[in-house]
Enzyme design. Sequence first.
Site, PDB file in Angstrom:
ATOM      1  N   ASN A 111     -22.477   6.411 -21.475  1.00 50.31           N
ATOM      2  CA  ASN A 111     -23.338   6.099 -20.817  1.00 50.31           C
ATOM      3  C   ASN A 111     -23.858   6.896 -19.829  1.00 50.31           C
ATOM      4  O   ASN A 111     -23.975   7.634 -19.746  1.00 50.31           O
ATOM      5  CB  ASN A 111     -22.145   6.111 -19.551  1.00 50.31           C
ATOM      6  CG  ASN A 111     -22.562   5.184 -17.892  1.00 50.31           C
ATOM      7  OD1 ASN A 111     -21.418   4.203 -18.184  1.00 50.31           O
ATOM      8  ND2 ASN A 111     -21.865   6.271 -17.039  1.00 50.31           N
ATOM      9  N   ASP A 127     -25.001   6.838 -12.205  1.00 49.18           N
ATOM     10  CA  ASP A 127     -24.752   5.835 -13.615  1.00 49.18           C
ATOM     11  C   ASP A 127     -26.318   4.899 -13.374  1.00 49.18           C
ATOM     12  O   ASP A 127     -26.778   4.412 -12.785  1.00 49.18           O
ATOM     13  CB  ASP A 127     -24.132   4.528 -13.321  1.00 49.18           C
ATOM     14  CG  ASP A 127     -23.887   3.705 -14.729  1.00 49.18           C
ATOM     15  OD1 ASP A 127     -23.278   3.989 -15.887  1.00 49.18           O
ATOM     16  OD2 ASP A 127     -24.011   2.407 -14.465  1.00 49.18           O
ATOM     17  N   GLU A 129     -27.249   1.938 -15.950  1.00 46.33           N
ATOM     18  CA  GLU A 129     -26.421   0.949 -15.525  1.00 46.33           C
ATOM     19  C   GLU A 129     -26.243   0.841 -17.984  1.00 46.33           C
ATOM     20  O   GLU A 129     -25.802   0.026 -18.046  1.00 46.33           O
ATOM     21  CB  GLU A 129     -27.284  -0.003 -15.555  1.00 46.33           C
ATOM     22  CG  GLU A 129     -27.686  -0.274 -14.077  1.00 46.33           C
ATOM     23  CD  GLU A 129     -26.449  -1.475 -13.598  1.00 46.33           C
ATOM     24  OE1 GLU A 129     -25.810  -1.699 -14.744  1.00 46.33           O
ATOM     25  OE2 GLU A 129     -26.067  -1.602 -13.026  1.00 46.33           O
ATOM     26  N   ASP A 131     -25.320   1.194 -21.097  1.00 41.84           N
ATOM     27  CA  ASP A 131     -24.756   1.810 -22.258  1.00 41.84           C
ATOM     28  C   ASP A 131     -25.003   1.138 -23.344  1.00 41.84           C
ATOM     29  O   ASP A 131     -25.118   0.259 -23.671  1.00 41.84           O
ATOM     30  CB  ASP A 131     -23.134   1.367 -21.571  1.00 41.84           C
ATOM     31  CG  ASP A 131     -22.781   1.125 -19.997  1.00 41.84           C
ATOM     32  OD1 ASP A 131     -23.145   2.509 -19.965  1.00 41.84           O
ATOM     33  OD2 ASP A 131     -22.690   0.118 -19.554  1.00 41.84           O
ATOM     34  N   LYS A 144     -25.141  -2.561 -23.993  1.00 41.23           N
ATOM     35  CA  LYS A 144     -24.885  -2.925 -23.065  1.00 41.23           C
ATOM     36  C   LYS A 144     -25.461  -3.331 -21.679  1.00 41.23           C
ATOM     37  O   LYS A 144     -25.873  -2.141 -21.763  1.00 41.23           O
ATOM     38  CB  LYS A 144     -22.986  -2.977 -23.430  1.00 41.23           C
ATOM     39  CG  LYS A 144     -22.454  -3.134 -21.930  1.00 41.23           C
ATOM     40  CD  LYS A 144     -20.766  -2.534 -22.371  1.00 41.23           C
ATOM     41  CE  LYS A 144     -20.182  -3.214 -21.606  1.00 41.23           C
ATOM     42  NZ  LYS A 144     -19.969  -3.104 -19.342  1.00 41.23           N
ATOM     43  N   ASP A 145     -25.779  -4.520 -21.240  1.00 40.33           N
ATOM     44  CA  ASP A 145     -26.625  -3.719 -19.462  1.00 40.33           C
ATOM     45  C   ASP A 145     -27.324  -4.110 -19.458  1.00 40.33           C
ATOM     46  O   ASP A 145     -28.104  -3.118 -18.734  1.00 40.33           O
ATOM     47  CB  ASP A 145     -25.438  -3.419 -18.490  1.00 40.33           C
ATOM     48  CG  ASP A 145     -23.762  -3.734 -18.739  1.00 40.33           C
ATOM     49  OD1 ASP A 145     -23.700  -4.654 -18.715  1.00 40.33           O
ATOM     50  OD2 ASP A 145     -22.999  -2.763 -18.617  1.00 40.33           O
TER      51      ASP A 145
END
Length: 209
Positions: A111, A127, A129, A131, A144-145
Amino acid sequence: MAEVASQETEFAAFAFGSVVERRDELEGRPWISYPVRVVADTPELVAVYLSHGTLLTFGDGPFSWGPHPWGPFGDRWQSAGILQLHRPGRGHSVWVLRDADTGAFREWYVNVEAPWRRTPTGFSTLDHEIDLVVPADSRTLRWKDVEKFEERARIGHFSPEEATAIRTEAADVAREIAAGEQWWDTSWSRWEPPAGWHALLQSFETEGS
């Protein structure tokens, strides 16, 4: 704007088993906050455990980023318990994900987030975003993302300098994983919480610290 903060050390380390707050802080206020138990707290490693069923407290809006994305799923952590590993100063944490039915180790979930800032009640981050998902027994990772991150950068949720630092952090940890040089000990995939580490239902003060 989000802050890429540095780890602060003016507060003493937390003892094993201590219940502390783990929160994402946005615009000086908690965006989400939840209690976790401390597994390790050293200059090289902070490890905390989020138990299944733990209470999630969402900050009062409005926020420029909108409500926290976990909100629609309710105010309890519904997935299997998660061990979160963080190396102080690094811009990510590593979550040890397990199969909800069997409890078997499933994947490392990196993360990307602000370096954890130590507070009187626990740790604060935000966070970022992006990952990285690494299946068990594999160095093959999945990004991811990234699109969500780039959209946030485009509309100004991150400054150009912050966005560059976040991209660099994600690329660095991806290279480390591909080379088998990740900083965390892979034996954490076998770690089990002590008996009795059930859901935590307390909340923390919402004032910034």
